[in-house]
Write an enzyme that holds these catalytic residues in place. Structure first.
Site, PDB file in Angstrom:
ATOM      1  N   LYS A 188       0.782  -1.222  -0.121  1.00  0.00           N
ATOM      2  CA  LYS A 188      -0.123  -0.041   0.085  1.00  0.00           C
ATOM      3  C   LYS A 188       0.947   1.192   0.116  1.00  0.00           C
ATOM      4  O   LYS A 188       1.986   1.262   0.809  1.00  0.00           O
ATOM      5  CB  LYS A 188      -1.058   0.119   1.236  1.00  0.00           C
ATOM      6  CG  LYS A 188      -2.284  -0.784   1.113  1.00  0.00           C
ATOM      7  CD  LYS A 188      -3.062  -0.561   2.370  1.00  0.00           C
ATOM      8  CE  LYS A 188      -4.365  -1.393   2.269  1.00  0.00           C
ATOM      9  NZ  LYS A 188      -5.266  -1.178   3.399  1.00  0.00           N
ATOM     10  N   GLU A 230       0.008  -1.173  16.213  1.00  0.00           N
ATOM     11  CA  GLU A 230      -0.195  -2.004  14.820  1.00  0.00           C
ATOM     12  C   GLU A 230       0.499  -3.490  15.224  1.00  0.00           C
ATOM     13  O   GLU A 230       0.093  -4.226  14.455  1.00  0.00           O
ATOM     14  CB  GLU A 230       0.784  -1.211  13.624  1.00  0.00           C
ATOM     15  CG  GLU A 230       0.368  -0.047  13.399  1.00  0.00           C
ATOM     16  CD  GLU A 230      -0.790  -0.207  12.551  1.00  0.00           C
ATOM     17  OE1 GLU A 230      -1.667  -1.151  12.157  1.00  0.00           O
ATOM     18  OE2 GLU A 230      -1.418   0.864  11.762  1.00  0.00           O
ATOM     19  N   GLU A 252      -7.288  -5.908  -1.309  1.00  0.00           N
ATOM     20  CA  GLU A 252      -8.301  -5.271  -0.316  1.00  0.00           C
ATOM     21  C   GLU A 252      -9.568  -5.431  -0.852  1.00  0.00           C
ATOM     22  O   GLU A 252     -10.355  -4.545  -0.587  1.00  0.00           O
ATOM     23  CB  GLU A 252      -7.975  -4.043   0.307  1.00  0.00           C
ATOM     24  CG  GLU A 252      -8.452  -3.924   1.636  1.00  0.00           C
ATOM     25  CD  GLU A 252      -8.122  -2.791   2.402  1.00  0.00           C
ATOM     26  OE1 GLU A 252      -8.810  -1.792   2.582  1.00  0.00           O
ATOM     27  OE2 GLU A 252      -6.846  -2.475   2.600  1.00  0.00           O
ATOM     28  N   ARG A 298      -8.290  -8.573   3.438  1.00  0.00           N
ATOM     29  CA  ARG A 298      -7.308  -7.726   3.629  1.00  0.00           C
ATOM     30  C   ARG A 298      -7.954  -6.551   4.762  1.00  0.00           C
ATOM     31  O   ARG A 298      -7.293  -5.847   5.317  1.00  0.00           O
ATOM     32  CB  ARG A 298      -6.579  -7.208   2.570  1.00  0.00           C
ATOM     33  CG  ARG A 298      -5.349  -6.248   3.008  1.00  0.00           C
ATOM     34  CD  ARG A 298      -4.456  -6.025   1.908  1.00  0.00           C
ATOM     35  NE  ARG A 298      -3.330  -5.029   2.467  1.00  0.00           N
ATOM     36  CZ  ARG A 298      -2.206  -4.850   1.605  1.00  0.00           C
ATOM     37  NH1 ARG A 298      -2.273  -5.284   0.292  1.00  0.00           N
ATOM     38  NH2 ARG A 298      -1.493  -4.102   1.910  1.00  0.00           N
ATOM     39  N   ASN A 309      -7.445  -3.310   8.980  1.00  0.00           N
ATOM     40  CA  ASN A 309      -7.531  -2.039   9.309  1.00  0.00           C
ATOM     41  C   ASN A 309      -8.536  -1.844  10.599  1.00  0.00           C
ATOM     42  O   ASN A 309      -9.069  -0.715  10.699  1.00  0.00           O
ATOM     43  CB  ASN A 309      -8.397  -1.335   8.329  1.00  0.00           C
ATOM     44  CG  ASN A 309      -7.612  -1.109   6.888  1.00  0.00           C
ATOM     45  OD1 ASN A 309      -6.499  -0.475   7.120  1.00  0.00           O
ATOM     46  ND2 ASN A 309      -8.213  -1.632   5.942  1.00  0.00           N
ATOM     47  N   HIS A 358      -8.736   1.384  12.505  1.00  0.00           N
ATOM     48  CA  HIS A 358      -8.304   2.655  11.501  1.00  0.00           C
ATOM     49  C   HIS A 358      -9.156   3.478  10.997  1.00  0.00           C
ATOM     50  O   HIS A 358      -9.273   4.686  10.763  1.00  0.00           O
ATOM     51  CB  HIS A 358      -7.604   1.767  10.344  1.00  0.00           C
ATOM     52  CG  HIS A 358      -6.168   1.214  10.598  1.00  0.00           C
ATOM     53  ND1 HIS A 358      -5.886   0.280  11.604  1.00  0.00           N
ATOM     54  CD2 HIS A 358      -4.858   1.694  10.223  1.00  0.00           C
ATOM     55  CE1 HIS A 358      -4.775   0.261  11.850  1.00  0.00           C
ATOM     56  NE2 HIS A 358      -3.862   0.880  10.852  1.00  0.00           N
ATOM     57  N   HIS A 386      -8.505   7.111  11.381  1.00  0.00           N
ATOM     58  CA  HIS A 386      -8.267   7.939  10.377  1.00  0.00           C
ATOM     59  C   HIS A 386      -9.020   9.293  10.578  1.00  0.00           C
ATOM     60  O   HIS A 386      -8.522  10.281  10.181  1.00  0.00           O
ATOM     61  CB  HIS A 386      -8.607   7.316   9.260  1.00  0.00           C
ATOM     62  CG  HIS A 386      -7.719   6.355   8.704  1.00  0.00           C
ATOM     63  ND1 HIS A 386      -7.682   5.502   7.653  1.00  0.00           N
ATOM     64  CD2 HIS A 386      -6.327   5.989   9.050  1.00  0.00           C
ATOM     65  CE1 HIS A 386      -6.653   4.757   7.632  1.00  0.00           C
ATOM     66  NE2 HIS A 386      -5.628   5.042   8.454  1.00  0.00           N
TER      67      HIS A 386
END
Length: 394
Positions: free
Chosen positions: A173, A215, A267, A271, A275, A278, A282
């Site tokens: 990514k 993470e 993704e 996948r 996240n 996230h 975000h």
């Protein structure tokens, strides 16, 4: 969601990557470990160990070229650029380097253009190999530049932060931020190799190190509860930067991500579980302004929100949520999310999350814990999301 298959590095397709065999070094160093990302002709190795940054053997077998460009930042370059340059000099006739400004707030078009400027000014051709030396911001931007320059040149990840070693350097990514959303402009573009030198973590500030632990922690609830059990026993050793604990944490994180990416590179389904935390995280980063909270700090608070949302939906019990919150807190991460708008905080979160890449048709899809060690992606009514945000912020 399909199950995450256990990785088996020996079953990966062969390529030109070297296999490093090294006895356990003295002085507390760890032996080299290798994790394979199995993506057919795009397969590559992740090397994990101490003293790798300046070891030319780690870069053997990469594409041949007349020049290489090391992309770093103003914090990391003075520490490690010369060591990497010296290792590459015997492989590439010319090694250029570039130091970008340091910080998430510089992950934008203007800074990205500095990489293109350097490539063009040095007359770099389509065989030039880029080396991303730094954390997630450097890695994401270097990878995106490599994907774009002359429609694609090879690049190598040399991550120097824990967050980058366990997550952002692996899986292809790449991208930059937009003021309205994080990582909204980018490309899937795999590196040719990832070299994780655990020694570089010694110079990482404590706050940055804790951000990386977010993470690491996420892999337990979504895929491997045995790993979460281990993290609970090893957290003190990890925060003390014990080499053995770090080697295991980085390797297991990379193994889980490799297994997921190998099944869903772009993704389209599985996948997305990577996240976890996230979507909320975000929103925190964009709402506060990039750089105010570190990415891992936002993800830490985001995991608390996502776990609480999972509890309110009956997917996990209160004991599991409390256990995860304690682990996040022990890692030195925030467990209360910030208020983004004093008048309508939940409304502001929802507004920002509708820009998230996982949103479809205006519906926000959250990564939730569907029982310990399993994750699911689903939409949740705004009213339930609002209630969780109101309970977990401030």
């Amino acid at each position: 969601m399909p199950a995450v298959n256990r990785p088996a590095s020996s079953g990966a397709p062969p390529d030109s990557s070297p296999t490093l065999h090294r006895a356990a070094p003295t002085g507390g160093r760890t032996p080299v470990q290798e994790v394979r990302i199995a993506l057919g002709e795009r397969s590559y190795s992740i090397f994990i160990g101490s003293g790798l940054l300046g070891d030319a053997a780690c870069y053997a077998g990469l594409p041949t070229a007349s020049a290489a460009l090391i992309v770093s930042n103003t914090t990391v370059a003075p520490l490690y650029a010369e060591r990497l340059r010296a290792a590459l000099q015997g492989i590439y006739p010319t090694v250029h380097w570039l130091a970008l400004p340091d910080g998430e707030q510089y992950k934008d078009w203007q800074t990205l253009n500095l990489i293109f400027d350097a490539l063009l000014q040095h007359g770099c051709d389509r065989k030039t190999v880029l080396f991303a030396l730094g954390g997630g911001v450097v890695g994401d931007m270097t990878g995106f530049a490599a994907a774009c320059y002359m429609r694609g040149v090879p690049f190598v990840q040399v991550p120097t932060t824990l967050l980058a070693q366990v997550d952002s350097s692996v899986g292809g990514k790449t991208g930059i931020n937009h003021p309205l959303g994080k990582n909204m402009i980018g490309a899937f573009y795999q590196p040719r190799r990832v070299v994780c030198d655990l020694d570089t973590l010694d110079t990482l500030p404590a706050r940055e190190f804790s951000a990386g632990l977010a993470e690491v922690i996420k892999y337990g609830p979504i895929a491997d509860m045995a790993f979460m059990d281990w993290l609970e026993t090893a957290m003190d050793a990890l925060r003390a930067r014990d080499r053995g604990a770090l080697a295991h944490a980085v390797r297991r994180s990379c193994e889980i991500k490799a297994a997921v990416v190998g099944q869903d590179e772009r993704e389209s389904g599985l996948r997305a579980i990577l996240n976890f935390g996230h979507t909320f995280g975000h929103a925190i980063e964009a709402g506060l302004g990039y750089g105010q909270w570190l990415h891992g700090e936002a993800v830490g608070a985001g995991m608390v929100l996502a776990a609480e949302l999972s509890r309110t939906l009956g997917l996990v019990d209160a004991a599991f949520t409390a256990r995860l919150v304690r682990l996040i807190e022990r890692a030195g991460l925030p467990v209360r999310a910030p208020v983004l708008d004093a008048k309508d905080n939940a409304g502001r979160y929802l507004e920002l999350m509708r820009v998230d890449k996982k949103a479809e048709g205006g519906a926000i899809r959250f990564v939730l814990i569907d029982g310990p060690g399993r994750a699911v992606l689903r939409a949740v009514p705004d009213a339930q999301v609002r209630a969780v945000i109101d309970a977990c912020c401030g």
